[in-house]
Design an enzyme around this catalytic site. Structure first.
Site, PDB file in Angstrom:
ATOM      1  N   ARG A 190     -16.703   0.244 -13.977  1.00 53.92           N
ATOM      2  CA  ARG A 190     -16.586   0.580 -12.550  1.00 53.92           C
ATOM      3  C   ARG A 190     -17.382  -0.407 -11.700  1.00 53.92           C
ATOM      4  O   ARG A 190     -16.983  -0.770 -10.612  1.00 53.92           O
ATOM      5  CB  ARG A 190     -17.069   2.025 -12.294  1.00 53.92           C
ATOM      6  CG  ARG A 190     -17.194   2.342 -10.802  1.00 53.92           C
ATOM      7  CD  ARG A 190     -17.309   3.819 -10.431  1.00 53.92           C
ATOM      8  NE  ARG A 190     -18.007   4.631 -11.380  1.00 53.92           N
ATOM      9  CZ  ARG A 190     -19.335   4.659 -11.551  1.00 53.92           C
ATOM     10  NH1 ARG A 190     -20.136   3.911 -10.831  1.00 53.92           N
ATOM     11  NH2 ARG A 190     -19.860   5.451 -12.454  1.00 53.92           N
ATOM     12  N   TYR A 238      -1.627   0.297  11.102  1.00 55.01           N
ATOM     13  CA  TYR A 238      -0.892   0.893   9.973  1.00 55.01           C
ATOM     14  C   TYR A 238      -1.071   2.416   9.970  1.00 55.01           C
ATOM     15  O   TYR A 238      -2.184   2.920  10.160  1.00 55.01           O
ATOM     16  CB  TYR A 238      -1.431   0.277   8.663  1.00 55.01           C
ATOM     17  CG  TYR A 238      -0.871   0.896   7.424  1.00 55.01           C
ATOM     18  CD1 TYR A 238       0.438   0.640   7.014  1.00 55.01           C
ATOM     19  CD2 TYR A 238      -1.634   1.758   6.644  1.00 55.01           C
ATOM     20  CE1 TYR A 238       0.955   1.220   5.875  1.00 55.01           C
ATOM     21  CE2 TYR A 238      -1.118   2.340   5.493  1.00 55.01           C
ATOM     22  CZ  TYR A 238       0.172   2.063   5.121  1.00 55.01           C
ATOM     23  OH  TYR A 238       0.695   2.651   3.997  1.00 55.01           O
ATOM     24  N   ASP A 241      -6.971  -6.754   9.172  1.00 50.42           N
ATOM     25  CA  ASP A 241      -6.040  -6.418   8.089  1.00 50.42           C
ATOM     26  C   ASP A 241      -4.975  -7.516   8.088  1.00 50.42           C
ATOM     27  O   ASP A 241      -4.145  -7.589   8.986  1.00 50.42           O
ATOM     28  CB  ASP A 241      -5.439  -5.032   8.360  1.00 50.42           C
ATOM     29  CG  ASP A 241      -4.478  -4.581   7.269  1.00 50.42           C
ATOM     30  OD1 ASP A 241      -3.906  -5.444   6.573  1.00 50.42           O
ATOM     31  OD2 ASP A 241      -4.278  -3.353   7.147  1.00 50.42           O
ATOM     32  N   LYS A 297       1.256  -5.386  -1.313  1.00 52.39           N
ATOM     33  CA  LYS A 297       2.343  -6.057  -0.602  1.00 52.39           C
ATOM     34  C   LYS A 297       2.470  -7.514  -1.094  1.00 52.39           C
ATOM     35  O   LYS A 297       2.770  -7.726  -2.235  1.00 52.39           O
ATOM     36  CB  LYS A 297       2.102  -5.940   0.903  1.00 52.39           C
ATOM     37  CG  LYS A 297       1.637  -4.527   1.359  1.00 52.39           C
ATOM     38  CD  LYS A 297       2.686  -3.457   1.152  1.00 52.39           C
ATOM     39  CE  LYS A 297       2.166  -2.028   1.343  1.00 52.39           C
ATOM     40  NZ  LYS A 297       1.404  -1.747   2.552  1.00 52.39           N
TER      41      LYS A 297
HETATM   42  C1  LIG Z   1       0.483  -0.800   3.044  1.00 49.83           C
HETATM   43  C2  LIG Z   1      -0.527  -1.165   4.045  1.00 49.83           C
HETATM   44  C3  LIG Z   1      -1.822  -0.629   4.007  1.00 49.83           C
HETATM   45  C4  LIG Z   1      -2.240   0.413   2.982  1.00 49.83           C
HETATM   46  O1  LIG Z   1      -2.257  -0.130   1.701  1.00 49.83           O
HETATM   47  P1  LIG Z   1      -1.985   0.748   0.380  1.00 49.83           P
HETATM   48  O2  LIG Z   1      -2.142  -0.262  -0.719  1.00 49.83           O
HETATM   49  O3  LIG Z   1      -0.615   1.313   0.497  1.00 49.83           O
HETATM   50  O4  LIG Z   1      -3.015   1.829   0.355  1.00 49.83           O
HETATM   51  C5  LIG Z   1      -2.739  -1.033   4.960  1.00 49.83           C
HETATM   52  N1  LIG Z   1      -2.389  -1.927   5.916  1.00 49.83           N
HETATM   53  C6  LIG Z   1      -1.159  -2.461   5.997  1.00 49.83           C
HETATM   54  C7  LIG Z   1      -0.837  -3.429   7.082  1.00 49.83           C
HETATM   55  C8  LIG Z   1      -0.182  -2.094   5.069  1.00 49.83           C
HETATM   56  O5  LIG Z   1       1.053  -2.604   5.168  1.00 49.83           O
END
Ligand SMILES: *Cc1c(COP(=O)(O)O)cnc(C)c1O
Length: 383
Positions: free
Chosen positions: A48, A100, A172, A197
């Site tokens: 961890r 998001y 982000d 993504k």
């Molecule tokens: C999908 C997404 C998230 C969240 O990520 P997860 O891996 O699904 O928890 C946060 N910000 C953006 C812009 C996203 O597209």
């Protein structure tokens, strides 16, 4: 020796295994590590707190974002939660208004219970932020381009304003990936990604990461990473490091395809509006050209007619799959008002321009001629 993005994507942190010479660092599933004497170890104690595959991924992604440190988490959402949990109760955040959906939910339903409050602000004009700073504003939270209306926000202008008020800026960077945008270079203090993504890129891992060059924040987040324990598995780190290798070629293809599809959609009689930062018609095209090195693979567009036309379009698509998420090699289409942004109130959706006829496509790396032909035949059948 300095090297280009594609070279670093392949080689960063990839040191051959010292025992076997394996070129790809092996998957290391052990949860614990032998110590030679109590307290004397190789740097690994318990998985961890750190394991070889996670360290390997963290070092590689930090390198690609131009940051000193990387920290991986179980998801993009766990990354957000861990950062916000590092703040004291009573802190205040300022977030871009079309953040998001899961981040909005976390800020309003979870962080609020810890007495961490958030102001949601339209940051299209950076000056809008000024009146929202409070003495306890600790973080400004930004996504650019935003989702799903792809507004481009000026990172440098927001970073300067945040710093003038003693706040840190979190960006982000999921939509652009480190290939097209490096927010640290524009003054961001922490950059996060949903690795789920583009970074992993194959729609088969859920994971997140934060990078920073701020040592104090790195130590704080490392402590929280270990304390909250929302860490990714070694296998997911191995997969994400593998995905990262092809990030440059995938992003180039995503953007080439998206530009062609956006231009095609603009010429189609059934389309009311195409939103893609790579189109000169996009209101933030110039800012996107300055701040990004490309325009990415996400397109939103409004079809003429109503939800019935949208449903007909979707049900006739053959190469493009109706599903949430984005950033994978396969093209995915969705209706934000019903799917990803269904939890946003109808009033807020209206204010953000998320109408029922707004469609979002994550353009994959298929052949662009096939994607265009698919949209062409499905649009013809939708009316
Ligand atoms: C999908 C997404 C998230 C969240 O990520 P997860 O891996 O699904 O928890 C946060 N910000 C953006 C812009 C996203 O597209």
């Amino acid at each position: 020796m300095s090297s280009g993005f594609g070279t670093r994507a392949v080689h960063a942190a990839q040191r051959p295994d010292p025992t076997t010479g394996a070129v790809i660092p092996p998957l290391s599933l052990s949860t614990t590590y032998k110590q030679s004497a109590a307290g004397e170890h190789t740097g690994f104690e318990y998985s961890r707190s750190g394991n070889p595959n996670r360290n390997n991924f963290e070092e590689a992604i930090a390198n690609l974002e131009g940051a000193k440190f990387g920290l991986a988490f179980a998801s993009g959402s766990a990354t957000t939660a861990t950062i916000v949990n590092s703040l004291e109760s009573g802190s205040h955040l300022i977030s871009v208004n079309d953040v998001y959906g899961g981040t909005y939910r976390y800020f309003t339903k979870v962080a609020a219970n810890l007495k961490i409050t958030t102001s949601f602000v339209d940051l299209s004009d950076p000056a809008n932020i000024e009146k929202h700073f409070k003495p306890n504003t600790k973080l400004v939270w930004l996504e650019t381009p935003t989702n799903p209306t792809l507004r481009v926000i000026d990172i440098k202008a927001i970073a300067d304003r945040a710093h003038a008020h003693g706040a840190k800026l979190v960006v982000d960077n999921t939509f652009m990936s480190p290939y097209f945008q490096n927010p640290i270079a524009w003054g961001a203090d922490i950059v996060i990604h949903s690795v789920t993504k583009y970074i992993n890129g194959h729609s088969d891992v859920v994971m997140g990461v934060a990078v920073t060059s701020d040592e104090e924040w790195y130590k704080k987040l490392q402590f929280m990473q270990n304390s909250l324990g929302a860490v990714p598995s070694a296998f997911d780190c191995f997969m994400a490091r593998r995905g990262l290798m092809t990030l440059e070629v995938r992003m180039q293809r995503h953007a080439e395809n998206a530009q062609a599809v956006a231009e095609y959609l603009q010429s189609n009689e059934h389309i009311e509006e195409v939103i893609y930062p790579g189109l000169p018609s996009h209101p933030n095209h110039e800012l996107a050209k300055k701040q990004q090195s490309g325009f990415g693979g996400m397109i939103s567009f409004r079809v003429k007619g109503n939800l019935d036309n949208v449903n007909k379009l979707l049900s006739n698509l053959q190469h493009i799959t109706l599903a949430e998420s984005l950033g994978g090699v396969e093209s995915l289409v969705e209706v934000p008002a019903i799917m990803t942004h269904g939890a946003v109130s109808p009033e807020d959706r209206a204010a953000l321009g998320i109408t029922d006829t707004l469609v979002r496509i994550s353009i994959g790396i298929e052949n662009k001629e096939d994607l265009i032909a698919d949209l062409e035949q499905a649009l013809a059948k939708a009316y």
